[in-house]
Design a protein around this motif. Structure first.
Motif, mmCIF file in Angstrom:
data_model
loop_
_atom_site.group_PDB
_atom_site.id
_atom_site.type_symbol
_atom_site.label_atom_id
_atom_site.label_comp_id
_atom_site.label_asym_id
_atom_site.label_seq_id
_atom_site.Cartn_x
_atom_site.Cartn_y
_atom_site.Cartn_z
ATOM 1 N N LEU A 93 0.835 -1.206 0.000
ATOM 2 C CA LEU A 93 0.000 0.000 0.000
ATOM 3 C C LEU A 93 0.868 1.255 0.000
ATOM 4 O O LEU A 93 0.435 2.317 0.454
ATOM 5 C CB LEU A 93 -0.923 0.002 1.229
ATOM 6 N N ASP A 94 2.087 1.172 -0.534
ATOM 7 C CA ASP A 94 3.023 2.305 -0.575
ATOM 8 C C ASP A 94 3.278 2.863 0.820
ATOM 9 O O ASP A 94 3.302 4.072 1.040
ATOM 10 C CB ASP A 94 2.498 3.412 -1.497
ATOM 11 N N ARG A 95 3.450 1.944 1.780
ATOM 12 C CA ARG A 95 3.769 2.262 3.171
ATOM 13 C C ARG A 95 2.634 2.997 3.884
ATOM 14 O O ARG A 95 2.861 3.661 4.909
ATOM 15 C CB ARG A 95 5.067 3.083 3.275
ATOM 16 N N ARG A 96 1.438 2.885 3.388
ATOM 17 C CA ARG A 96 0.273 3.375 4.092
ATOM 18 C C ARG A 96 -0.297 2.242 4.945
ATOM 19 O O ARG A 96 -0.032 1.070 4.691
ATOM 20 C CB ARG A 96 -0.802 3.841 3.092
ATOM 21 N N THR A 97 -1.064 2.608 5.958
ATOM 22 C CA THR A 97 -1.734 1.584 6.746
ATOM 23 C C THR A 97 -3.022 1.161 6.047
ATOM 24 O O THR A 97 -3.546 1.881 5.186
ATOM 25 C CB THR A 97 -2.080 2.099 8.154
ATOM 26 N N SER A 98 -3.545 0.018 6.442
ATOM 27 C CA SER A 98 -4.827 -0.429 5.895
ATOM 28 C C SER A 98 -5.931 0.566 6.238
ATOM 29 O O SER A 98 -6.835 0.812 5.427
ATOM 30 C CB SER A 98 -5.188 -1.807 6.459
#
Length: 243
Positions: free
Chosen positions: A196-201
């Motif tokens: 997720l491109d270092r994003r959280t869920s």
């Protein structure tokens, strides 16, 4: 430090050594466990207020763990688009009712049913999906195939199993439930995902929130409110059919 390392897979003794080296303070095992208990409850209580905006393809799966020398089944259902873990439950059985409870929890969390639910070949999913997700298309797949597979949930279970190895076995049902609750809060709201491109869920699911690390959780100063726990959450926090 303790919370970050605990949910990253570091053992309690190694956490104590790290704190001793970095902070000059050597906490006891019981102190670290108390921190984990307190701030896990705080995180779960805080993050339960949010509703994710998830996609329409969900994947469910189950995996076996050792609990007090016995096999216990961990059931999970995850949204394909956001990687948001919608629900989890534990049981000593793999029945239609177990699958139904999992699906009810996911439907309650998302506020909707999926268009497609993907599961493995377990027969219990067939009736459960038909009863709970009335209009959803149920696709039964095998892991590690190219499309419409259970790959994402299988990878999650791989992550969870690596964590339980460090725990050297879950002691009892309460500790197992606390761990899974805390890990889900960590997995959805704190842990960034490479896919997720270092994003959280949670961020991928459109949730606007400020508490994105354990330091933020500790600063909340909240306490658990038993009346805020839904009937479905209470049902999940049981392991029916205990041998």
């Amino acid at each position: 430090t303790a919370m970050n390392e605990y949910y990253a897979g570091i053992s309690i003794n190694d956490i104590r050594k790290c704190i001793k080296q970095e902070k000059g303070y050597y906490p006891s095992q019981s102190t670290v466990y108390q921190w984990v208990d307190k701030f896990t409850d705080m995180a779960v209580n805080h993050f339960n207020q949010y509703k994710p905006q998830v996609g329409n393809v969900w994947t469910a799966d189950e995996t076996v763990l050792k609990l007090d020398g016995k096999d216990v089944w961990l059931w999970d259902i995850i949204d394909e688009k956001t990687r948001f873990l919608l629900a989890t439950k534990m049981s000593y059985t793999r029945t239609i009712n177990d699958a139904k409870i999992l699906f009810k929890l996911a439907k309650e969390k998302a506020g909707k049913s999926p268009d497609i639910v993907i599961t493995d070949k377990l027969k219990a999913y067939i009736e459960a999906a038909g009863d709970i997700f009335e209009d959803a298309e149920h696709k039964r797949s095998k892991p590690f195939t190219d499309t419409e597979s259970t790959n994402k949930i299988e990878r999650f279970h791989s992550t969870l199993k690596e964590r339980t190895k460090v725990m050297r076995g879950l002691k009892d049902a309460n500790s197992a439930l606390e761990f899974t609750d805390g890990f889900i809060a960590y997995y959805n709201f704190i842990r960034p995902h490479d896919a997720l491109d270092r994003r959280t869920s949670a961020e991928e699911a459109g949730i606007k929130y400020d508490v994105k690390n354990w330091t933020g959780v500790i600063r909340l100063g909240q306490t658990i409110k038993p009346e805020s726990i839904s009937e479905m959450q209470i049902e999940r926090r049981t392991i029916p059919g205990k041998p």
